[in-house]
Design a protein around this motif. Sequence first.
Motif, PDB file in Angstrom:
ATOM      1  N   LEU A 178       0.899  -1.320  -0.072  1.00  0.00           N
ATOM      2  CA  LEU A 178      -0.074  -0.063  -0.190  1.00  0.00           C
ATOM      3  C   LEU A 178       0.853   1.385   0.074  1.00  0.00           C
ATOM      4  N   PHE A 179       2.115   1.118   0.650  1.00  0.00           N
ATOM      5  CA  PHE A 179       2.849   2.413   0.690  1.00  0.00           C
ATOM      6  C   PHE A 179       3.157   2.826  -1.021  1.00  0.00           C
ATOM      7  N   VAL A 180       3.255   1.874  -1.870  1.00  0.00           N
ATOM      8  CA  VAL A 180       3.286   1.994  -3.190  1.00  0.00           C
ATOM      9  C   VAL A 180       2.145   3.184  -3.979  1.00  0.00           C
ATOM     10  N   CYS A 181       1.005   2.501  -3.435  1.00  0.00           N
ATOM     11  CA  CYS A 181      -0.284   3.082  -3.982  1.00  0.00           C
ATOM     12  C   CYS A 181      -0.320   4.813  -3.148  1.00  0.00           C
ATOM     13  N   TYR A 182      -0.134   4.729  -2.048  1.00  0.00           N
ATOM     14  CA  TYR A 182      -0.201   6.049  -1.511  1.00  0.00           C
ATOM     15  C   TYR A 182       0.886   7.080  -2.111  1.00  0.00           C
ATOM     16  N   ALA A 183       2.132   6.649  -2.331  1.00  0.00           N
ATOM     17  CA  ALA A 183       3.188   7.497  -2.731  1.00  0.00           C
ATOM     18  C   ALA A 183       2.940   8.167  -4.198  1.00  0.00           C
ATOM     19  N   TYR A 184       2.279   7.444  -4.922  1.00  0.00           N
ATOM     20  CA  TYR A 184       1.754   7.762  -6.200  1.00  0.00           C
ATOM     21  C   TYR A 184       0.690   8.950  -6.196  1.00  0.00           C
ATOM     22  N   ILE A 185      -0.480   8.376  -5.234  1.00  0.00           N
ATOM     23  CA  ILE A 185      -1.556   9.184  -5.303  1.00  0.00           C
ATOM     24  C   ILE A 185      -0.986  10.668  -4.554  1.00  0.00           C
ATOM     25  N   MET A 186      -0.253  10.442  -3.556  1.00  0.00           N
ATOM     26  CA  MET A 186       0.159  11.895  -2.982  1.00  0.00           C
ATOM     27  C   MET A 186       0.978  12.513  -4.118  1.00  0.00           C
ATOM     28  N   PHE A 187       1.699  11.938  -5.111  1.00  0.00           N
ATOM     29  CA  PHE A 187       2.347  12.887  -6.116  1.00  0.00           C
ATOM     30  C   PHE A 187       1.282  13.659  -7.025  1.00  0.00           C
ATOM     31  N   PHE A 188       0.359  12.825  -7.441  1.00  0.00           N
ATOM     32  CA  PHE A 188      -0.850  13.458  -8.135  1.00  0.00           C
ATOM     33  C   PHE A 188      -1.543  14.689  -7.008  1.00  0.00           C
ATOM     34  N   ALA A 189      -1.730  14.360  -6.059  1.00  0.00           N
ATOM     35  CA  ALA A 189      -2.663  15.344  -5.237  1.00  0.00           C
ATOM     36  C   ALA A 189      -1.724  16.764  -4.854  1.00  0.00           C
ATOM     37  N   THR A 190      -0.362  16.558  -5.123  1.00  0.00           N
ATOM     38  CA  THR A 190       0.378  17.574  -4.744  1.00  0.00           C
ATOM     39  C   THR A 190       1.041  18.298  -6.061  1.00  0.00           C
ATOM     40  N   VAL A 191       1.254  17.539  -6.943  1.00  0.00           N
ATOM     41  CA  VAL A 191       1.886  18.029  -8.187  1.00  0.00           C
ATOM     42  C   VAL A 191       1.100  17.567  -9.473  1.00  0.00           C
ATOM     43  N   GLY A 192       0.849  16.571  -9.658  1.00  0.00           N
ATOM     44  CA  GLY A 192       0.306  15.832 -10.891  1.00  0.00           C
ATOM     45  C   GLY A 192      -1.163  16.584 -11.515  1.00  0.00           C
ATOM     46  N   CYS A 193      -1.911  16.662 -10.305  1.00  0.00           N
ATOM     47  CA  CYS A 193      -3.355  17.532 -10.762  1.00  0.00           C
ATOM     48  C   CYS A 193      -3.227  18.929 -11.030  1.00  0.00           C
ATOM     49  N   LYS A 194      -1.864  19.668 -10.811  1.00  0.00           N
ATOM     50  CA  LYS A 194      -1.927  21.001 -11.313  1.00  0.00           C
ATOM     51  C   LYS A 194      -1.261  20.883 -12.701  1.00  0.00           C
TER      52      LYS A 194
END
Length: 422
Positions: free
Chosen positions: A395-411
């Motif tokens: 699950l750490f892998v899953c959350y790491a990518y979602i965190m990237f999207f939430a902080t950087v990717g979605c912009k």
Amino acid sequence: MAKQRSTSYCMFVIGSLFFVFGFVTWLNNILIPYMRTACELTTQVQGYLVTFAFYIAYFVMSIPSSFVLKKTGYGNGMALGLVIMATGCMMFIPGAITRSYPLFLLGLFLQGSGLSLLQTASNPYVTVIGPVESAARRMSIMGICNKLAGMIGILILYNALFGGKEQLIENIKTAAAGPAKEQMLDQLSRGVILPYIIMTAVLIALVIFIKSAHLPEIVEEEKTEEDGTSKGLSKYPYMWLGVLAIFFYVGAEVIAIDTLMGYGDYYNIPTSVSHYFGIYALVALLVGYFCGIIFVPKVISQRNALIIQLCLAVLLVVAVLCLHGIASIIAVICLSFAHAIMWPAIWPLAIHDLGKHTEFASALMVMAIVGGALMPLVYAKIADAVNPQAAYALLFVCYAYIMFFATVGCKIGAPKLKSDNE
């Protein structure tokens, strides 16, 4: 935007569909241990082919679903999805009679295919029938319908398949191969027939309801470049990054719920107790959805809520790995609270301002639900090689990518939302 019907009317109709999504989707929590016994499966990976067959349909059918919707419209497409689901439910009858695992898996694939069409139609509907800044709130309401149905479905199916059959299951586990064991297996297997006949009838009734609802179509304006040319999906990198975020989110959510009975077995907890774990996880999701309805976007933006819940999820996985027994199981259950805001927040962040591409992008997002097929298989591989507890580190892998999207990717390439306060 959807025209001619009120937002509340559309929400009621789509809410009924999300209720169906939940009732069917979370039955896998019960079907996995049931199939292990009735079909005499021997490994974790074989058991999690249940989730694979169900969720792989989203990958296979989502793009075709977008083209079907262009031809049929949303109302007719939803009705067709319900018919396909009903066909999948009917496949459980020959599967139960013959105790054929492939037939059960085919039925699950057809159910997932019908749901893929329904999801491709309904999720953009919820996103665009109101302001994008409050889309997470509307998605949370849909999530409540989904999880309430999941809890009801788990209770009904557990009682139908396992209720009063504890001694039968124990006898099957200890019996030597032969006619007596085959007779007991047949008895257990055929317990699934009546519930799925009833489910088929309910789905057909919903077809009639959707056809009579006369939902309005979604009309989106085409987005253009400054020079007047049409914008393609390649101009929306945030959408593509959001697709991958959905993949990891669904993988994490399915692992956190559908593995609970197996994790209970790891600690020798009776199924009469462990079958409630999935319900407790859905309750945790409901609490998270209510929090989303109350606080998003009035108090906190959907993006900031996503970041906070991701941090909580990481802490809970640490607890899962460090604790033992019921304490570790409780930490897994609590992961669902952290997951509650993720789908409602990721979806609108990834799909807003896409204009005429909304339908196709929605299909890509639904396609990413295949994470629920692949990530549990990876979990099962790790569980077979090490143990079920250590496998939660995935699950750490899953959350790491979602965190990237939430902080950087979605912009990246995205217009600024009114709710963004950064």
